[in-house]
Scaffold this motif. Structure first.
Motif, short mmCIF file in Angstrom:
data_model
loop_
_atom_site.label_atom_id
_atom_site.label_comp_id
_atom_site.label_asym_id
_atom_site.label_seq_id
_atom_site.Cartn_x
_atom_site.Cartn_y
_atom_site.Cartn_z
N ARG A 59 -13.93 16.65 -25.96
CA ARG A 59 -12.93 17.53 -26.55
C ARG A 59 -13.57 18.47 -27.57
NH1 ARG A 59 -7.51 16.00 -30.12
NH2 ARG A 59 -6.70 18.15 -30.17
N GLU A 60 -14.45 17.92 -28.37
CA GLU A 60 -15.21 18.73 -29.32
C GLU A 60 -16.03 19.78 -28.59
OE1 GLU A 60 -19.18 17.71 -31.82
OE2 GLU A 60 -17.47 16.40 -32.23
N PHE A 90 -8.52 21.15 -20.85
CA PHE A 90 -8.96 20.22 -19.83
C PHE A 90 -10.44 19.91 -20.06
CE2 PHE A 90 -5.65 22.90 -17.96
CZ PHE A 90 -4.73 21.94 -17.55
N ASN A 91 -10.90 18.80 -19.48
CA ASN A 91 -12.32 18.48 -19.58
C ASN A 91 -13.08 19.19 -18.46
OD1 ASN A 91 -14.78 17.45 -20.27
ND2 ASN A 91 -14.42 15.42 -19.40
N PHE A 110 -5.28 26.31 -21.59
CA PHE A 110 -4.56 25.16 -22.11
C PHE A 110 -3.53 24.64 -21.11
CE2 PHE A 110 -5.70 27.90 -25.69
CZ PHE A 110 -6.41 27.00 -26.49
N ASP A 111 -3.25 23.34 -21.22
CA ASP A 111 -2.15 22.79 -20.42
C ASP A 111 -0.82 23.05 -21.13
OD1 ASP A 111 -1.79 20.89 -22.44
OD2 ASP A 111 -2.78 19.27 -21.34
N GLU A 112 0.27 22.53 -20.59
CA GLU A 112 1.58 22.83 -21.14
C GLU A 112 1.78 22.29 -22.54
OE1 GLU A 112 4.44 21.38 -18.39
OE2 GLU A 112 4.02 22.91 -16.86
N GLU A 113 0.99 21.29 -22.94
CA GLU A 113 1.11 20.70 -24.27
C GLU A 113 0.09 21.28 -25.25
OE1 GLU A 113 0.79 16.52 -23.62
OE2 GLU A 113 2.86 16.32 -22.95
N GLY A 114 -0.67 22.27 -24.80
CA GLY A 114 -1.61 22.93 -25.69
C GLY A 114 -2.97 22.27 -25.80
N PHE A 115 -3.34 21.47 -24.82
CA PHE A 115 -4.65 20.81 -24.84
C PHE A 115 -5.56 21.39 -23.76
CE2 PHE A 115 -1.95 17.75 -26.96
CZ PHE A 115 -2.75 17.31 -28.01
#
Length: 401
Positions: free
Chosen positions: A284-285, A316-317, A309-314
């Motif tokens: 993630r870093e 992907f790897n 970003f995905d729908e939750e704001g994160f």
């Protein structure tokens, strides 16, 4: 390899005959090995280079960083003291940590002796100095500045210095720090005031951090700070999304003028208030550093980076630039015709190679992938998004559907 015992021996025996008075540094005094180790290890979450690694260091206190001109340098990286009056819920030096280690502190003379010993012996090229707040932040800042003043003005130290500014430091202390250091920084820690409140109840996001960043920004016109200011965030300690973090660093680059942003993935420490919280994966870093690169070096606008970003704001790897390209490039690009803005979106094409493509096609057409490779394009990554003379030699399954 230089060991803790070697550092202590160098510092104790060094006479500083070419730097200054022997008496002023009390040569021959002993350096505590446990102090060297604990204060060196205490900076393990203070980042000075964006590396995706397990953070294995050959020695507590020795690290590598990059100067403003791109050179990789070795630094003596240490805390001035590990005593702290703040209540950061992730930190082992916090006042609310039940497993706090023994408290140590340097004196300005002692820290100058260690730094100069390593510098003169060619083990380091500079100093990275951070600190806990002690009982009195102003006093600790004065002691750190006294260390830098001795190094620079009394002993002629010309190495690189990165100084961490303590939250709430006075404008006068910040001004002096900027006169002595090559780079200064103050850690944001969190992406917003509410998230910092969750991490640490004893710091004010606006008054202790942002206000001090603005001091640095506004003083840049008066002081010579060649490497500028940077900042750092703890990733995942307060449950924030990657979108929260990227929104904050966009503000930092636009409004504060920071040179770099660094990230440290949250890792729960025994005895802290956040001991039971889930640690964050290093990937993630790493993905945040890739996004930072797209913003800072590639100058991707917010409208482009939102697709990573995905729908939750994160995030992907996976490579965020690939995700952005899949959304924004409807069909393969012809490098002989595509504008710079589209070329830069292609994985495997960076700012330099995109500019070379634009420059070359003014004189002749690009006829083969090998010509792109000669311009610095990573053809293996770029090929699925390109066509030359109406033909492309690779497909990307994930680009469909």
């Amino acid at each position: 390899m230089v060991t803790l015992e070697k550092i202590a021996h160098l510092a104790s025996d060094c006479q500083f005959d070419s730097f200054g008075s022997v008496d002023s540094l009390s040569p021959g005094s002993n350096i505590d090995l446990e102090k060297l180790s604990i204060l060196g290890e205490g900076t393990r979450h203070d980042v000075c280079a964006s590396t995706y690694s397990p953070r294995k260091s050959p020695l507590p206190g020795i690290c590598h960083a990059f100067t403003q001109d791109g050179r990789c340098v070795s630094l003596f990286k240490t805390l001035y003291t590990n005593h702290c009056s703040h209540q950061c819920n992730y930190c082992i030096n916090s006042t609310n940590c039940s497993h706090r280690v023994q408290t140590f502190s340097y004196t300005p003379d002692e820290l100058a002796r260690v730094t100069l010993s390593l510098y003169r012996s060619n083990y380091i090229e500079g100093l990275f100095l951070s600190s806990g707040a002690g009982r009195n932040e102003d006093l600790i800042m004065e002691k750190m500045l006294e260390t830098l003043e001795r190094l620079r003005r009394r002993y002629g130290f010309s190495g690189y210095i990165h100084l961490k500014i303590l939250p709430g430091s006075s404008q006068a202390h910040i001004k002096e720090a900027m006169e002595l250091a090559d780079r200064v920084s103050i850690n944001l820690e969190a992406a917003s005031a509410s998230q910092l409140d969750e991490i640490c109840a004893t710091k004010s996001y606006e008054n202790d951090i942002l206000k001090r960043q603005r001091y640095i920004r506004d003083l840049r016109g008066e002081e010579n700070l060649p490497a500028g200011q940077t900042t750092q965030l703890v990733v995942g300690a307060a449950g924030e999304s990657d979108q929260d973090i990227l929104d904050r660093i966009l503000y930092e680059y636009r409004e504060i003028g920071v040179r770099r942003t660094y990230f440290s993935a949250f890792s729960p420490q025994k005895g802290t208030a956040f001991e039971s919280r889930k640690g964050q994966p290093l990937w993630r870093e790493h993905r945040l550093y890739q996004m930072d690169w797209l913003i800072r070096v590639y100058h991707f606008p917010p409208g482009d980076i939102k697709w990573a970003f995905d729908e939750e704001g994160f995030l992907f790897n996976s490579d965020p630039k690939l995700a952005i390209a899949r959304e924004l490039l409807d069909s393969p690009l012809d490098p002989n015709e595509a504008p710079y803005r589209d070329l830069i979106r292609v994985p495997g094409i960076g700012p330099r190679s995109a500019m070379r493509i634009v420059a070359l096609r003014k004189t002749r057409r690009i006829a083969a992938n090998r010509e792109l490779e000669a311009l610095g394009v990573v053809v293996k990554r770029a090929a699925p998004f390109l066509k030359i003379n109406g033909w492309r030699d690779a497909t990307l399954k994930m680009w469909s559907g």
